[in-house]
Motif scaffolding. Sequence first.
Motif, PDB file in Angstrom:
ATOM      1  N   ASP A 109      39.076 -33.302 -10.422  1.00 13.35           N
ATOM      2  CA  ASP A 109      40.281 -32.086 -10.499  1.00 13.35           C
ATOM      3  C   ASP A 109      40.108 -30.687  -9.972  1.00 13.35           C
ATOM      4  OD1 ASP A 109      42.365 -30.436 -11.644  1.00 13.35           O
ATOM      5  OD2 ASP A 109      41.937 -31.080 -13.664  1.00 13.35           O
ATOM      6  N   ARG A 110      40.973 -30.264  -9.205  1.00 15.91           N
ATOM      7  CA  ARG A 110      40.912 -29.016  -8.469  1.00 15.91           C
ATOM      8  C   ARG A 110      40.750 -27.780  -9.412  1.00 15.91           C
ATOM      9  NH1 ARG A 110      40.677 -29.334  -3.149  1.00 15.91           N
ATOM     10  NH2 ARG A 110      41.165 -31.298  -2.110  1.00 15.91           N
ATOM     11  N   ASP A 111      41.492 -27.877 -10.616  1.00 14.11           N
ATOM     12  CA  ASP A 111      41.765 -26.767 -11.596  1.00 14.11           C
ATOM     13  C   ASP A 111      40.670 -26.570 -12.502  1.00 14.11           C
ATOM     14  OD1 ASP A 111      44.203 -26.339 -10.336  1.00 14.11           O
ATOM     15  OD2 ASP A 111      45.013 -27.532 -11.726  1.00 14.11           O
ATOM     16  N   TRP A 112      39.480 -26.476 -11.858  1.00  9.77           N
ATOM     17  CA  TRP A 112      38.234 -26.159 -12.965  1.00  9.77           C
ATOM     18  C   TRP A 112      38.023 -24.847 -13.334  1.00  9.77           C
ATOM     19  CZ3 TRP A 112      32.871 -23.901 -11.274  1.00  9.77           C
ATOM     20  CH2 TRP A 112      31.975 -24.428 -12.381  1.00  9.77           C
ATOM     21  N   THR A 113      37.660 -24.660 -14.759  1.00  7.08           N
ATOM     22  CA  THR A 113      37.810 -23.606 -15.495  1.00  7.08           C
ATOM     23  C   THR A 113      36.697 -22.591 -15.169  1.00  7.08           C
ATOM     24  OG1 THR A 113      37.044 -24.520 -17.443  1.00  7.08           O
ATOM     25  CG2 THR A 113      39.426 -24.384 -17.146  1.00  7.08           C
ATOM     26  N   GLY A 114      35.500 -23.239 -14.610  1.00 10.58           N
ATOM     27  CA  GLY A 114      34.292 -22.617 -14.430  1.00 10.58           C
ATOM     28  C   GLY A 114      33.292 -22.817 -15.703  1.00 10.58           C
ATOM     29  N   ASP A 115      33.738 -23.643 -16.631  1.00  9.64           N
ATOM     30  CA  ASP A 115      32.930 -23.996 -17.708  1.00  9.64           C
ATOM     31  C   ASP A 115      31.853 -25.096 -17.468  1.00  9.64           C
ATOM     32  OD1 ASP A 115      34.309 -22.360 -19.511  1.00  9.64           O
ATOM     33  OD2 ASP A 115      35.712 -23.660 -20.058  1.00  9.64           O
ATOM     34  N   TRP A 116      30.389 -24.757 -17.934  1.00  9.67           N
ATOM     35  CA  TRP A 116      29.471 -25.919 -17.730  1.00  9.67           C
ATOM     36  C   TRP A 116      29.055 -26.415 -19.146  1.00  9.67           C
ATOM     37  CZ3 TRP A 116      27.428 -27.228 -13.000  1.00  9.67           C
ATOM     38  CH2 TRP A 116      27.967 -26.191 -12.139  1.00  9.67           C
ATOM     39  N   SER A 153      26.250 -29.934 -16.446  1.00 12.57           N
ATOM     40  CA  SER A 153      27.511 -30.740 -15.863  1.00 12.57           C
ATOM     41  C   SER A 153      28.645 -29.742 -15.912  1.00 12.57           C
ATOM     42  CB  SER A 153      27.916 -32.015 -16.740  1.00 12.57           C
ATOM     43  OG  SER A 153      29.079 -32.437 -16.363  1.00 12.57           O
ATOM     44  N   PRO A 154      29.583 -29.773 -14.859  1.00 11.14           N
ATOM     45  CA  PRO A 154      30.765 -28.979 -14.615  1.00 11.14           C
ATOM     46  C   PRO A 154      31.831 -29.587 -15.468  1.00 11.14           C
ATOM     47  CG  PRO A 154      30.618 -30.152 -12.873  1.00 11.14           C
ATOM     48  CD  PRO A 154      29.393 -30.573 -13.681  1.00 11.14           C
ATOM     49  N   HIS A 155      31.409 -30.793 -16.295  1.00 11.91           N
ATOM     50  CA  HIS A 155      32.610 -31.338 -17.124  1.00 11.91           C
ATOM     51  C   HIS A 155      32.371 -31.237 -18.600  1.00 11.91           C
ATOM     52  CE1 HIS A 155      33.958 -32.746 -13.212  1.00 11.91           C
ATOM     53  NE2 HIS A 155      32.899 -33.404 -13.085  1.00 11.91           N
ATOM     54  N   PRO A 156      32.718 -30.081 -19.399  1.00  9.27           N
ATOM     55  CA  PRO A 156      32.483 -30.328 -20.642  1.00  9.27           C
ATOM     56  C   PRO A 156      32.784 -31.552 -21.491  1.00  9.27           C
ATOM     57  CG  PRO A 156      33.249 -28.247 -19.978  1.00  9.27           C
ATOM     58  CD  PRO A 156      33.380 -29.138 -18.936  1.00  9.27           C
ATOM     59  N   SER A 157      33.831 -32.388 -21.020  1.00  7.88           N
ATOM     60  CA  SER A 157      34.144 -33.457 -21.642  1.00  7.88           C
ATOM     61  C   SER A 157      33.256 -34.532 -21.496  1.00  7.88           C
ATOM     62  CB  SER A 157      35.523 -34.000 -20.804  1.00  7.88           C
ATOM     63  OG  SER A 157      35.298 -34.235 -19.690  1.00  7.88           O
ATOM     64  N   HIS A 158      32.080 -34.467 -20.940  1.00 11.41           N
ATOM     65  CA  HIS A 158      30.883 -35.242 -20.974  1.00 11.41           C
ATOM     66  C   HIS A 158      29.965 -35.178 -22.246  1.00 11.41           C
ATOM     67  CE1 HIS A 158      31.455 -36.434 -16.438  1.00 11.41           C
ATOM     68  NE2 HIS A 158      32.550 -36.573 -17.017  1.00 11.41           N
ATOM     69  N   ALA A 159      30.388 -34.339 -23.113  1.00 12.09           N
ATOM     70  CA  ALA A 159      29.425 -34.048 -23.919  1.00 12.09           C
ATOM     71  C   ALA A 159      29.402 -35.457 -24.806  1.00 12.09           C
ATOM     72  CB  ALA A 159      30.180 -32.815 -25.042  1.00 12.09           C
ATOM     73  N   LYS A 160      30.403 -35.885 -25.166  1.00  9.63           N
ATOM     74  CA  LYS A 160      30.296 -37.180 -26.076  1.00  9.63           C
ATOM     75  C   LYS A 160      29.233 -38.315 -25.274  1.00  9.63           C
ATOM     76  CE  LYS A 160      32.864 -41.126 -27.989  1.00  9.63           C
ATOM     77  NZ  LYS A 160      34.486 -41.673 -28.240  1.00  9.63           N
ATOM     78  N   GLU A 164      25.643 -39.942 -26.689  1.00  8.72           N
ATOM     79  CA  GLU A 164      25.332 -41.299 -26.752  1.00  8.72           C
ATOM     80  C   GLU A 164      23.904 -41.516 -26.005  1.00  8.72           C
ATOM     81  OE1 GLU A 164      28.797 -43.149 -25.084  1.00  8.72           O
ATOM     82  OE2 GLU A 164      30.046 -42.649 -27.028  1.00  8.72           O
ATOM     83  N   VAL A 165      23.788 -40.638 -24.766  1.00 12.56           N
ATOM     84  CA  VAL A 165      22.633 -41.033 -24.259  1.00 12.56           C
ATOM     85  C   VAL A 165      21.492 -40.698 -24.920  1.00 12.56           C
ATOM     86  CG1 VAL A 165      21.139 -40.288 -22.354  1.00 12.56           C
ATOM     87  CG2 VAL A 165      23.432 -40.907 -22.002  1.00 12.56           C
ATOM     88  N   LEU A 166      21.498 -39.701 -25.724  1.00 14.80           N
ATOM     89  CA  LEU A 166      20.312 -38.883 -26.416  1.00 14.80           C
ATOM     90  C   LEU A 166      20.094 -39.646 -27.652  1.00 14.80           C
ATOM     91  CD1 LEU A 166      21.647 -35.061 -25.966  1.00 14.80           C
ATOM     92  CD2 LEU A 166      19.373 -36.544 -24.918  1.00 14.80           C
ATOM     93  N   ARG A 167      21.240 -40.278 -28.173  1.00 13.34           N
ATOM     94  CA  ARG A 167      21.049 -41.014 -29.339  1.00 13.34           C
ATOM     95  C   ARG A 167      20.313 -42.254 -29.108  1.00 13.34           C
ATOM     96  NH1 ARG A 167      26.213 -41.621 -30.467  1.00 13.34           N
ATOM     97  NH2 ARG A 167      26.170 -39.609 -31.650  1.00 13.34           N
ATOM     98  N   SER A 168      20.709 -42.956 -27.741  1.00  7.86           N
ATOM     99  CA  SER A 168      20.116 -44.421 -27.486  1.00  7.86           C
ATOM    100  C   SER A 168      18.717 -44.157 -27.336  1.00  7.86           C
ATOM    101  CB  SER A 168      20.896 -44.773 -26.279  1.00  7.86           C
ATOM    102  OG  SER A 168      20.528 -43.847 -25.067  1.00  7.86           O
ATOM    103  N   LEU A 169      18.338 -42.857 -27.116  1.00  9.26           N
ATOM    104  CA  LEU A 169      16.728 -42.763 -26.666  1.00  9.26           C
ATOM    105  C   LEU A 169      15.850 -42.527 -27.976  1.00  9.26           C
ATOM    106  CD1 LEU A 169      17.073 -40.464 -23.728  1.00  9.26           C
ATOM    107  CD2 LEU A 169      16.509 -42.896 -23.673  1.00  9.26           C
ATOM    108  N   GLY A 170      16.377 -42.310 -29.015  1.00  8.43           N
ATOM    109  CA  GLY A 170      15.661 -42.247 -30.294  1.00  8.43           C
ATOM    110  C   GLY A 170      15.320 -40.816 -30.719  1.00  8.43           C
ATOM    111  N   ALA A 171      14.411 -40.617 -31.745  1.00  5.20           N
ATOM    112  CA  ALA A 171      14.313 -39.392 -32.485  1.00  5.20           C
ATOM    113  C   ALA A 171      13.182 -38.387 -31.705  1.00  5.20           C
ATOM    114  CB  ALA A 171      13.719 -39.524 -33.892  1.00  5.20           C
TER     115      ALA A 171
END
Length: 285
Positions: A109-116, A153-160, A164-171
């Motif tokens: 998407d070209r309309d990036w808000t500048g959020d990281w 990441s310049p995509h805040p939507s990738h938080a989920k 999931e990655v962090l949860r899969s790696l354990g405590a």
Amino acid sequence: MADERETGPHGDRPLTPARGPSARAYLLFVLGEYILEEDSPGAWTQTLLDALGLVGFEERTARQAVTRSASAGWLESRRSGRRARWVLTPVGREYIGAAKQRTFAPGPDRDWTGDWLVVLTSLPENNRMLRHRLRTALGWAGFGSPGPDVWISPHPSHAKEAREVLRSLGAEVQATMLHAQLDNPEERHRLVSQAWDVGDLDARYRAFMAELAAVRPGSTADAFAARLHMLYQWRRLLLADPGLPPMLLPQDWSGEQARRLMVDRYVAWQRLANEWWNAREVTPP
């Protein structure tokens, strides 16, 4: 598997993967192209084996790819006399459909808000295996690392996906996630160069285009194989590409050029490739 650097039709070099080709990955492209629709009658076993044979896989390897895909719950067989047809299960259709959608998705998407999205991680210093798994998983998710234990990441939507990655790696892996903006927007290109090797990815896109431009399928079999090789290579590029917004990329960025060329060749070779497939399915060996 056959030599990956054999000459192609008319002396052209074939569009083939540089290393590590996977029969199962190629099989998924075949399934996505020809039996993805819910009303598809499926494909004969021999057709699938012949299709994988065209791109260099021996019959034993091709059979293993079909069997393992069935074991994973993506395929199921339906008997027709002595022969069997393979159809996608709902799980397989969902997985392959999502992968195909991403393969042909438009550019970022070209309309990036500048959020990281920023992920600060903490894990045992001496656990190299865990660090490798974290680096690999977040890298595949499109995150870059500008410094030790920092991922962006310049995509805040990738938080989920990050959770999931962090949860899969354990405590053992602790993390803090934040949303941020650069105080000085002019620093964004320096930040990108620290977090990702954009130059290497650009070179890979340009190599893909140069190789693709040299391919001239001379038969239905050539077109079918060239199309599969192209999709395989393109998928590898997508997995390596973090999908940065255009304003974070160099002005002469080759990724979008490569995408347009891929789509052009995909359409141009479709008729011949389909002729090969339909001939096998209408009159199975």
